[in-house]
Design an enzyme around this catalytic site. Structure first.
Site, mmCIF file in Angstrom:
data_model
loop_
_atom_site.group_PDB
_atom_site.id
_atom_site.type_symbol
_atom_site.label_atom_id
_atom_site.label_comp_id
_atom_site.label_asym_id
_atom_site.label_seq_id
_atom_site.Cartn_x
_atom_site.Cartn_y
_atom_site.Cartn_z
ATOM 1 N N ARG A 89 11.145 -5.433 -38.485
ATOM 2 C CA ARG A 89 11.875 -4.781 -36.947
ATOM 3 C C ARG A 89 11.099 -5.281 -36.153
ATOM 4 O O ARG A 89 9.375 -5.380 -35.552
ATOM 5 C CB ARG A 89 11.119 -3.151 -37.291
ATOM 6 C CG ARG A 89 11.918 -2.539 -35.648
ATOM 7 C CD ARG A 89 12.301 -0.828 -36.157
ATOM 8 N NE ARG A 89 12.586 -0.784 -37.671
ATOM 9 C CZ ARG A 89 12.465 0.948 -38.173
ATOM 10 N NH1 ARG A 89 11.203 1.399 -37.986
ATOM 11 N NH2 ARG A 89 12.901 0.891 -38.893
ATOM 12 N N ARG A 129 5.903 4.209 -32.256
ATOM 13 C CA ARG A 129 6.729 3.127 -32.041
ATOM 14 C C ARG A 129 7.806 2.574 -30.728
ATOM 15 O O ARG A 129 7.236 3.920 -29.471
ATOM 16 C CB ARG A 129 7.727 3.774 -32.720
ATOM 17 C CG ARG A 129 7.605 4.707 -34.097
ATOM 18 C CD ARG A 129 7.095 2.999 -35.531
ATOM 19 N NE ARG A 129 6.725 4.618 -36.600
ATOM 20 C CZ ARG A 129 8.003 4.417 -37.188
ATOM 21 N NH1 ARG A 129 9.572 4.095 -37.554
ATOM 22 N NH2 ARG A 129 7.269 4.798 -38.905
ATOM 23 N N LYS A 166 5.101 9.300 -37.744
ATOM 24 C CA LYS A 166 5.565 8.537 -37.043
ATOM 25 C C LYS A 166 5.356 9.135 -35.375
ATOM 26 O O LYS A 166 5.325 10.883 -35.106
ATOM 27 C CB LYS A 166 6.809 7.965 -37.235
ATOM 28 C CG LYS A 166 7.693 8.565 -37.355
ATOM 29 C CD LYS A 166 9.087 7.837 -37.750
ATOM 30 C CE LYS A 166 9.980 9.316 -38.577
ATOM 31 N NZ LYS A 166 10.618 8.386 -39.121
ATOM 32 N N LYS A 182 7.478 9.048 -31.424
ATOM 33 C CA LYS A 182 9.334 8.505 -30.333
ATOM 34 C C LYS A 182 8.897 9.062 -28.903
ATOM 35 O O LYS A 182 8.766 9.934 -29.245
ATOM 36 C CB LYS A 182 9.874 8.887 -31.388
ATOM 37 C CG LYS A 182 9.926 7.903 -32.542
ATOM 38 C CD LYS A 182 11.889 7.988 -34.275
ATOM 39 C CE LYS A 182 11.296 7.537 -34.935
ATOM 40 N NZ LYS A 182 12.908 7.589 -35.258
ATOM 41 N N CYS A 206 23.486 4.625 -40.284
ATOM 42 C CA CYS A 206 21.765 4.030 -40.358
ATOM 43 C C CYS A 206 22.481 3.002 -41.635
ATOM 44 O O CYS A 206 23.894 2.840 -42.131
ATOM 45 C CB CYS A 206 21.457 4.944 -40.890
ATOM 46 S SG CYS A 206 21.719 5.436 -42.624
ATOM 47 N N CYS A 232 18.120 0.149 -47.915
ATOM 48 C CA CYS A 232 17.627 1.796 -47.917
ATOM 49 C C CYS A 232 17.370 2.380 -48.875
ATOM 50 O O CYS A 232 17.627 2.695 -49.658
ATOM 51 C CB CYS A 232 18.011 2.918 -47.205
ATOM 52 S SG CYS A 232 15.914 3.703 -46.943
ATOM 53 N N CYS A 276 20.685 9.737 -46.194
ATOM 54 C CA CYS A 276 19.717 11.030 -46.628
ATOM 55 C C CYS A 276 19.461 11.722 -45.325
ATOM 56 O O CYS A 276 20.174 11.016 -44.529
ATOM 57 C CB CYS A 276 18.711 9.525 -47.000
ATOM 58 S SG CYS A 276 17.499 9.362 -45.388
ATOM 59 N N CYS A 279 17.523 8.756 -39.733
ATOM 60 C CA CYS A 279 17.926 7.669 -38.076
ATOM 61 C C CYS A 279 18.841 7.281 -38.349
ATOM 62 O O CYS A 279 18.895 6.654 -37.076
ATOM 63 C CB CYS A 279 17.641 6.374 -39.947
ATOM 64 S SG CYS A 279 15.822 6.173 -40.342
#
Length: 566
Positions: A78, A147, A211, A213, A431, A437, A476, A480
């Site tokens: 990424r 991120r 994380k 954001k 996603c 994934c 899931c 995302c």
């Protein structure tokens, strides 16, 4: 390992981070190990800070296991690119790398960046070096740090775009890890010896609990879902000048089935800061989360849980202590939509900007529709830039009239000219999910387009084909694709089965609510047809679908994340 820390009370990842020598671990050794296509388990955690996820092809894992072979390991890379803007040359570089080392496609993500999929371990270092040669990088694109900073994308809609994208870059660079590990491992820079007190002045020796954001929007557009961010900033504009930013904290959409203590949360507006205070505010919000976030249970480690466990008032007071000054009262604002506005628009720079729909954000050639070839050729003649949006689309930005004409001809030649699509499809996000994934229970990117096609038949039946509705699907509940903020959300439970959620707002400031659990395609279409039929006949003038299902009591409105149920 520090013996003064009770490691038994902390998550295993906390030990891995501390022992990694500031994100070095044994990555260098793992990369040259010829025995396996994978890297060491602890290095898989550390590699995320470098912008890498180890994955396998789950379509063939079972067969490989039957043949007593290890999984077909590969890696996702990424890119870190705050604000989502790249030059045509950088676009061409990423396109070339996807062909030479990846699976041939480019994935544009909801964080306004690229992902390369299918990179083999032997090609990781070369690929990352090539990304850096194009003046992009991958550090901090993943991992327990801030991120990629996302922001308002379309310069054609705002004369203040340059200021906002500049701020996104400043925040992103200010919050970068300071360790030299990335440059040593991937770019062959000399080892820099530093003490633990100075290597990471903000992040410390264990970085953040999870994380983090950040997103910035300019009303009325909410094109990066500002309420879904750990830290959201809403630009307050007066007389064509940004006077400051409303501050939103505690957004985050990931959760886990079977653990009701985990849930999505829409952010809370806590105040207003001046432009010169924004970077300080961002740093101090991160610092509060660093010091008080849950390091025992990673499923409770995001800022949203820190706030809910301790109280929003506590957080506001603590933030004021860190800042040394209070935030001002929030300024009024109005958001009208969270999608992209497609087509050519002339900007305040007197240049042309094409917001181009890319289904699922996957740039590839498929049959006679050659999106990848078209965008590659467009990059070759562009006199502007490319901007990735927070909705998995791309803007061919700032081109002259002459180039605009050439781009139209290129898109037509490759059979991918912009065309009329349904209001549902143009507001869709999915996603990656299967096959790469490891967390996915069900399909998303590969399945949603065909499901929308079937839904469009129903919408046309009730004269709703052009009605704009936000639909999002994930494999899931990790969030995302931001499904919990959608008017129609579908979250995978198992192969072919999804939970159906309704009632998010078109403006993006409200969570949706569980409507039906673990249903397959026939039930999904049946349930939605009943809703669309009622919506067509009994909606109020101008009423959005998400608001309609709440008014008609199909679902109850959720304002607190703790009320959310799977």
């Amino acid at each position: 390992m520090n013996d003064t820390i009770n490691w038994e009370e902390l998550s295993e990842v906390e030990k891995i981070k501390y022992d990694s020598s500031f994100l070095r671990g044994t990555l260098a050794e793992s990369l040259i190990d010829p025995i396996s296509g994978s890297i060491a388990p602890d290095d898989r955690q550390i590699s995320k800070f470098h912008g890498i996820y180890q994955q396998s092809d789950r379509d063939i894992d079972k067969e490989r296991k039957h043949q007593k072979l290890e999984p077909a390991w590969s890696f996702l890379i990424r890119v870190r690119m705050p604000g989502g803007m790249v030059t045509p040359e950088q676009w061409l570089s990423m396109d070339s790398l996807s062909e030479k080392y990846g699976n041939g496609s480019l994935k544009m993500t909801t964080r306004q960046t690229f992902q390369l999929h299918g990179i083999l371990k032997k090609d990781l270092k070369t690929t990352i070096q090539k990304i850096n040669e194009s003046l992009l990088d991958t550090i901090s694109a993943c991992g327990d740090v801030n991120r990629n900073v996302v922001c308002h994308a379309n310069p054609a809609e705002s004369p203040l775009h340059a200021e906002v994208i500049g701020l996104a870059k400043k925040i992103g660079n200010h919050l970068l890890p300071k360790t030299n590990a990335y440059h040593e491992i991937w770019l062959d820079k000399k080892l820099v010896a530093s003490s633990k007190e100075t290597v990471e002045p903000l992040y410390g020796d264990r970085y953040l609990p999870r994380k983090f954001k950040i997103g910035i929007v300019i009303p009325p557009n909410n094109d990066c879902d500002v309420f879904s961010q750990d830290l959201g900033l809403i630009a307050i504009v007066e007389n064509d000048t940004i006077k400051g930013y409303n501050v939103i904290v505690g957004g985050g959409l990931g959760s886990t089935f079977g653990i009701p203590e985990t849930y999505p949360r829409a952010g809370s507006v806590i105040g207003f800061c001046k432009p010169e205070q924004v970077i300080d505010v961002a740093e101090k919000v991160v610092a509060v989360q660093r010091d008080y976030g849950n390091r025992k249970d990673r499923k409770q480690a995001r800022l949203k849980y820190t706030i809910d466990h301790r109280g929003l008032e506590w957080f506001e007071n603590e933030l004021q202590k860190y800042l040394g000054y209070p935030l001002e009262k929030p300024a009024p604002f109005k958001l009208t939509h969270m999608g992209d506005s497609y087509g050519w628009k002339k900007g305040t720079d007197e240049k042309w900007h094409l917001t181009y729909f890319v289904e699922g954000g996957r740039v590839k050639n498929e049959g006679d529709k050659r999106v990848k070839d078209a965008l590659r050729e467009a990059a070759g003649i562009s006199d502007g830039n490319f901007i990735l949006t927070g909705n998995q689309n791309v803007i061919l930005s700032g081109v002259s009239e002459k180039v605009k004409t050439k781009i139209n001809a290129i898109l037509k030649k490759h059979n991918v000219s912009p065309h009329s699509i349904s209001g549902l499809r143009k507001n869709s996000i999915s996603c990656v999910a299967l096959p790469t994934c490891p967390l996915a229970f069900a399909e998303a990117e590969r399945y949603l387009p065909s499901l929308i096609t079937k839904m469009e038949g129903i919408l046309e039946k009730y004269n709703l084909l052009k009605e704009e509705m936000v639909i999002r699907m994930t494999g899931c509940p990790n969030g995302c694709g931001r499904p919990s903020m959608a008017e129609i959300g579908l979250i995978g439970k198992s192969q072919g089965h999804y939970n159906l959620y309704l009632g998010g707002s078109f403006e993006g400031d409200r969570l949706n609510t569980l409507y039906r659990e673990t249903i397959a395609e026939p039930e999904i279409l049946q349930e939605l047809e009943l809703l669309f039929k009622d919506f067509a006949s009994s909606r109020n003038k101008g009423e959005r679908f998400g608001d309609f299902v709440i008014r008609k009591n199909y679902v109850k409105e959720i304002r607190e994340g703790k009320e959310f149920r799977h």
